[in-house]
Design an enzyme around this catalytic site. Structure first.
Site, short mmCIF file in Angstrom:
data_model
loop_
_atom_site.label_atom_id
_atom_site.label_comp_id
_atom_site.label_asym_id
_atom_site.label_seq_id
_atom_site.Cartn_x
_atom_site.Cartn_y
_atom_site.Cartn_z
N THR A 380 -32.02 -90.09 -31.71
CA THR A 380 -32.04 -91.38 -32.38
C THR A 380 -32.27 -91.30 -33.89
O THR A 380 -32.70 -90.31 -34.44
CB THR A 380 -33.05 -92.39 -31.78
OG1 THR A 380 -34.37 -92.00 -32.10
CG2 THR A 380 -32.89 -92.53 -30.31
N ASP A 420 -31.21 -91.28 -19.71
CA ASP A 420 -32.31 -92.22 -19.87
C ASP A 420 -32.57 -93.02 -18.60
O ASP A 420 -33.57 -93.73 -18.50
CB ASP A 420 -32.05 -93.18 -21.04
CG ASP A 420 -32.46 -92.58 -22.37
OD1 ASP A 420 -33.08 -91.50 -22.39
OD2 ASP A 420 -32.16 -93.20 -23.42
#
Length: 564
Positions: A380, A420
């Site tokens: 990220t 995820d």
């Protein structure tokens, strides 16, 4: 050499401004966003230009084939919007996607290759936000990134080290190997990185919009790469064509004299950060300024409270939070003030809670859920923007792990976002909320956050990189700015202290690491580790002389806050 000098000059610019500011993970991305603001663009325009540039200069963290969550404050309409560009599972993805002989696969076995690639959403979402709020022509926003992808830029020491650390996995993909490991050796710091294939993809997106990625030959190449890999996935061109972003309602809650707003499910970040802050709202955090030695009680108590509030919030997160479009998330109950007051009473100032468990929030419905076991989350990048009209963007963007799936198509690294999801679809016969399902969005920890003052206007914007640690990074930074009165730069540079599920993590090589023995004596499971947060924050101060902006960029990465 010219671009290297530009990098150094931008890094030296003080993070102070009176009109507009951008804080982002690379100086060239900051300059791309700033160029749009100077050209009369707004915060949405700047965010798109910065994201396009990040795809070029920070390929290990985000890109065109990833996802993003964007909070946008429209100053004229006084409206807060939450734009969801989270990736989705392909229609054919089975519940046991990450099971092997009934057991969870090792993380990297799942992440590398086509299996974990989610249908990308960042460009579709940014396109929708631009149609709603953008000011400059779409194609203009991609010009800086195209120029740098064509001409090249000197890579940072951080990117060089990450390439070297991942050389074995990157080397298995022909395109990634040719780009990042020329001659079989990782690019050295300062070496020029040119990516003409990505420049061509960026041109296609500039000319055709997000259709360039979701329809036609590029989409076909993505689907083929995913399905033909030795570790194949299930994505089809129909999945890419059918992707749609979502416009959602932000989650907001009071904190002392402020109102904090974050991102709703499928992110767990907004709810978890708001829960942590609500629990800390019952404590006198202002008296516990952590700037001191580990032997000082106020320093130890600050770490104790940050960690304990985070551990309690993580217990709720692991049981209840998932894609609210497919799972009945008790959102109202998780943020209910009475419920959070009860949860706050679990905190003992002298002793750690033994094994925090999920609570029973009001308005819960559906079958009992099993708590998802901890598993890796990485990657990220985050950017924070304030424009001259007072519009604000907080956007966190990702391809999940470092270098995503290590699978490159037309200069883009594909995401491994499906890791995820919970690898286990159920535990002891009870479903896990964040299990894999067709079209479902995997739970995220991304926590773009906007703080509003008592006047109803934005007072701060913050977010971070760092997987599930984002939640603690953002909460600690909010406390630093709001309770301890710190400017953004020292706030984002603080030694990191935060919960990681049941344990407390302390940043190695900092004063925080010295707190480990005392926290362990209080009963906390503690780990001292290197932190790779990527915080970017802007504080907006309205005074008699007008607006003052102060920015901060995390020194652990290559970012910069740039304003005028």
């Amino acid at each position: 050499m010219i671009r290297l000098v530009l990098l150094l000059l931008l890094l030296a610019v003080p993070a102070r401004a009176q009109r507009q500011m951008i804080a982002v993970a690379h100086p060239l991305a900051a300059e791309a966003g700033s160029a749009m603001l100077r050209a009369g663009g707004n915060a949405i325009d700047a965010a798109i230009a910065a994201q396009a540039m990040l795809a070029v200069v920070e390929p290990q963290a985000s890109g065109l084939a990833g996802g993003a969550l964007l909070l946008h404050w429209d100053a004229a309409a006084r409206r807060l919007a939450a734009w969801d560009g989270r990736e989705t599972a392909p229609a054919a993805a089975p519940p046991g996607l990450f099971l092997r002989d009934g057991q969870p696969m090792p993380f990297l076995d799942a992440a590398v290759g086509g299996r974990a690639v989610g249908v990308p959403g960042a460009m579709r979402m940014l396109e929708a936000a631009h149609k709603d709020q953008g000011r400059l022509p779409w194609a203009q926003l991609f010009a800086p990134a195209i120029a740098v992808a064509d001409a090249g830029f000197p890579i940072s020491a951080r990117l060089s080290a990450q390439i070297a650390a991942d050389a074995d996995r990157l080397g298995r993909d022909p395109q990634a190997r040719a780009l990042l490991l020329p001659g079989g050796r990782p690019l050295a710091a300062g070496a020029p990185l040119r990516n003409p294939a990505l420049a061509a993809t960026l041109r296609a997106v500039a000319e055709q919009g997000a259709d360039a990625l979701h329809l036609g030959p590029i989409a076909a190449d993505i689907a083929t790469a995913v399905r033909a890999h030795a570790n194949p996935g299930f994505m089809t061109t129909d999945d890419l064509a059918g992707y749609a972003p979502r416009l959602r309602e932000a989650v907001c809650a009071p904190y002392r004299t402020w109102t904090l707003c974050g991102f709703p499910p499928p992110s767990s970040g907004g709810v978890a950060v708001l829960q942590i802050m609500a629990l800390l709202g019952h404590q006198d955090m202002a008296s516990l300024d952590p700037r001191g030695t580990p032997s000082e009680a106020r320093v130890l108590d600050a770490a104790h409270l940050l960690g304990e509030a985070g551990r309690i919030a993580f217990a709720d997160r692991n049981r209840y939070l998932a894609d609210g479009d497919q799972v009945a998330v008790p959102l109202r109950g998780l943020l209910d003030p009475a419920y959070l007051t009860l949860r706050a009473q679990l905190i003992d100032r002298d002793r750690a809670l033994a094994g925090p468990r999920a609570g029973n929030p009001p308005w819960s419905a559906g079958a009992p859920l099993a708590a998802q076991p901890p598993q890796p989350e990485n990657g990220t990048s985050h950017l924070s923007i304030v424009d001259a009209a007072g519009n604000v963007v907080a956007m966190t963007t990702t391809i999940e792990d470092v270098f995503g799936a290590r699978l490159m198509v037309r200069g883009m690294l594909l995401n491994n976002e499906l890791t995820d999801f919970s690898f286990l679809p159920e535990i002891d016969g009870r479903p896990v909320a964040n299990r894999v399902a067709p079209g479902k969005r995997p739970r995220s920890s991304m926590s773009p956050t906007i703080v509003f003052g008592a006047d109803g206007l934005p007072a701060a914007v913050v977010g971070s990189a760092g997987g599930f640690r984002i939640i603690g990074h953002v909460a600690q930074t909010l406390v630093a700015m709001l309770d301890w009165g710190m400017d953004p730069q020292p706030a984002v540079a603080l030694p990191r202290i935060g919960a990681a599920n049941e344990r407390i993590e302390l940043e190695a090589g900092t004063s925080a690491a010295g707190l480990a023995p005392a926290l362990q004596a209080r009963g906390f499971p503690v780990e001292v580790r290197t932190m790779t947060s990527g915080l970017h924050a802007i504080r907006m101060l309205r005074e008699a002389g007008g607006l003052r902006l102060k920015g901060g960029a995390d020194p652990r990465r290559d970012g910069v806050a740039l304003g005028e």
